[in-house]
Design a protein around this motif. Structure first.
Motif, short mmCIF file in Angstrom:
data_model
loop_
_atom_site.label_atom_id
_atom_site.label_comp_id
_atom_site.label_asym_id
_atom_site.label_seq_id
_atom_site.Cartn_x
_atom_site.Cartn_y
_atom_site.Cartn_z
N THR A 97 20.57 -17.65 51.52
CA THR A 97 20.31 -18.58 52.61
C THR A 97 19.07 -19.41 52.30
O THR A 97 18.35 -19.16 51.33
CB THR A 97 20.10 -17.85 53.95
OG1 THR A 97 18.94 -17.02 53.87
CG2 THR A 97 21.31 -17.00 54.29
N ASP A 153 20.88 -21.18 57.56
CA ASP A 153 21.18 -20.24 58.65
C ASP A 153 20.28 -20.48 59.86
O ASP A 153 19.95 -19.56 60.61
CB ASP A 153 21.05 -18.79 58.17
CG ASP A 153 19.68 -18.48 57.57
OD1 ASP A 153 18.89 -19.41 57.36
OD2 ASP A 153 19.41 -17.29 57.30
N LEU A 165 23.33 -21.20 52.07
CA LEU A 165 23.68 -21.58 53.43
C LEU A 165 22.43 -21.74 54.30
O LEU A 165 21.54 -20.88 54.29
CB LEU A 165 24.59 -20.51 54.06
CG LEU A 165 25.89 -20.20 53.33
CD1 LEU A 165 26.68 -19.15 54.11
CD2 LEU A 165 26.72 -21.46 53.13
N ILE A 200 29.79 -14.19 56.93
CA ILE A 200 29.10 -15.22 57.72
C ILE A 200 28.83 -14.71 59.14
O ILE A 200 27.79 -15.01 59.73
CB ILE A 200 29.92 -16.51 57.71
CG1 ILE A 200 29.85 -17.12 56.30
CG2 ILE A 200 29.39 -17.51 58.73
CD1 ILE A 200 30.71 -18.32 56.08
N ILE A 214 21.65 -15.94 62.59
CA ILE A 214 21.49 -17.38 62.75
C ILE A 214 20.25 -17.64 63.60
O ILE A 214 20.13 -17.13 64.72
CB ILE A 214 22.73 -18.01 63.42
CG1 ILE A 214 23.99 -17.64 62.64
CG2 ILE A 214 22.57 -19.52 63.52
CD1 ILE A 214 24.04 -18.14 61.23
N GLU A 266 28.96 -25.16 62.07
CA GLU A 266 29.36 -25.52 60.72
C GLU A 266 29.68 -24.29 59.88
O GLU A 266 30.60 -24.30 59.06
CB GLU A 266 28.25 -26.34 60.05
CG GLU A 266 28.17 -27.79 60.49
CD GLU A 266 27.70 -27.95 61.93
OE1 GLU A 266 26.93 -27.08 62.41
OE2 GLU A 266 28.08 -28.94 62.57
N LEU A 267 28.92 -23.22 60.08
CA LEU A 267 29.19 -22.00 59.32
C LEU A 267 30.51 -21.36 59.74
O LEU A 267 31.20 -20.75 58.92
CB LEU A 267 28.03 -21.02 59.48
CG LEU A 267 26.71 -21.46 58.84
CD1 LEU A 267 25.63 -20.40 59.03
CD2 LEU A 267 26.88 -21.76 57.36
N LEU A 305 32.99 -23.13 57.85
CA LEU A 305 32.94 -22.73 56.45
C LEU A 305 33.69 -21.43 56.23
O LEU A 305 34.41 -21.28 55.24
CB LEU A 305 31.49 -22.59 56.00
CG LEU A 305 31.30 -22.12 54.56
CD1 LEU A 305 31.77 -23.19 53.59
CD2 LEU A 305 29.85 -21.77 54.30
#
Length: 360
Positions: free
Chosen positions: A102, A67, A65, A149, A154, A74-75, A78
């Motif tokens: 990540t 991050d 992913l 998540i 992030i 978008e996450l 997901l």
């Protein structure tokens, strides 16, 4: 010729009654010089029997992913969609397990480390299973994905240098230090990013006005798709069944690019990730899709297809190929280089008899 020799022999017999025959030398009839005859080289014919192993329905996933700051929306999508995908896997006959990592490098001892598996949140694994390894049959998958998540950091240090290819490469390289992969299992990587490897794909021409300073970083060896494929083979064997699928801003999809560029951090076409998917027969989905489950189900189909192929010993001459499955002749199969692709999943225990000539 034979008649002349016979007449001469008879005359000698007659002559023996009187005078002796003179000694005669017969020269052999000339033939073409053998050295001048060039024989075509014999074709290398391969005959082999394969039995589909019982581990062929095992699939080990690595979820990679992005991050960085721009990926939060978008996450969130997901988290809602991934559990649907995994629940569908759970309902299938695929024996799956999954690790997550990540695209950023994490500082360790003064160097950046890529590809280390992260711990799943709200996950209580069975005894002997590490907390970074999610397995088939786990309850509360939706809660696990959403909370995992939610716990990701992030943005922040090193997140703007997205390196999904390197993370995959290093995860494979360091596979002896974790249990993400089983011997003989298919390996499926799913990378999700709104940018390319090293943000701009190693090309300074792709830098945009809104990009942060230092957005361009040159590729290192581990950022190239072919290096990743070579690493997969070096770690797991030449016959590894490996797909790299990607959910990205598809190359030349300017509508999606425009949607993503509304964020503070601009997006970039995922040229490198698309190439990695092409090299491994993986899938490519759009990060702008409202529902990722369709993309993920496509990837699931790719995984099933990856179980429906055999690697031949050489590139075969198509017309020479003879295949029997369970004793029955099969035709119309697809040859892709050295890979023979079936149109249906191979079943454990099935015997496959092969005969073919190698290309010169």
């Amino acid at each position: 010729m034979k008649a002349s020799i016979l007449n001469l022999a008879l005359s000698c017999v007659v002559a023996t009654l009187g005078t002796a025959c003179a000694k005669m030398n017969f020269a052999p009839v000339p033939v073409e010089d053998k050295a001048s005859i060039v024989e075509p080289p014999p074709s290398k014919t391969i005959s082999s029997t394969e039995v589909v192993a019982y581990g062929n329905k095992q699939v080990d996933f690595l979820l990679v992913l992005d991050d960085s700051n721009s990926m939060l929306p978008e996450l969130k999508k997901l988290a809602a969609r991934m559990s649907t995908f995994v629940n569908s896997l759970d309902a299938s006959n695929i024996d799956w397990q999954m690790c997550i990592t990540t695209t950023r490098g994490v500082s360790s001892g003064g160097t950046l480390v890529f590809g280390n598996p992260l711990t799943w949140a709200n996950y209580v694994p069975a005894a002997g299973t590490p907390a970074y390894l999610l397995k088939k049959g786990t309850a509360n998958l939706n809660t696990i994905f959403t909370s995992t998540i939610d716990t990701l950091t992030i943005g922040g240090a090193n997140s703007g240098d997205e390196r999904a290819i390197k993370a995959t490469h290093d995860n494979f390289k360091n596979s002896s230090s974790h249990a993400c992969y089983r011997a003989g299992a298919a390996i499926s990587v799913i990378a999700i990013s709104d940018e390319d490897e090293r943000s701009v794909g190693g090309d300074p021409k792709n830098v945009k006005a809104k990009d942060a300073d230092g957005a361009y970083q040159p590729f290192e060896a581990e950022d190239y798709p072919q290096t990743m494929v070579d690493r997969a083979k070096a770690t797991f064997g030449d016959d590894v069944r490996f797909t790299f699928s990607s959910i990205i801003v598809k190359p030349d999809d300017k509508v999606c690019e425009g949607e993503q560029d509304v964020d503070l951090s601009p997006s970039h076409f995922g040229h490198t990730y698309a190439e990695a998917s092409r090299l491994t027969d993986g899938g490519v989905g759009s990060i702008c899709d409202a529902d990722y489950s369709a993309n993920l189900n496509t990837f699931k189909d790719k995984i099933v297809n990856s179980l429906s192929s055999l690697t031949l010993q050489c590139e075969a001459k198509p017309k020479s190929l003879k295949v029997k499955v369970g004793g029955l002749d099969v035709s119309g199969l697809k040859l892709d280089g050295k890979v023979l692709k079936f149109t249906y999943p191979l079943i454990e225990g099935t015997q496959i008899d092969l005969q073919y000539d190698c290309e010169d």
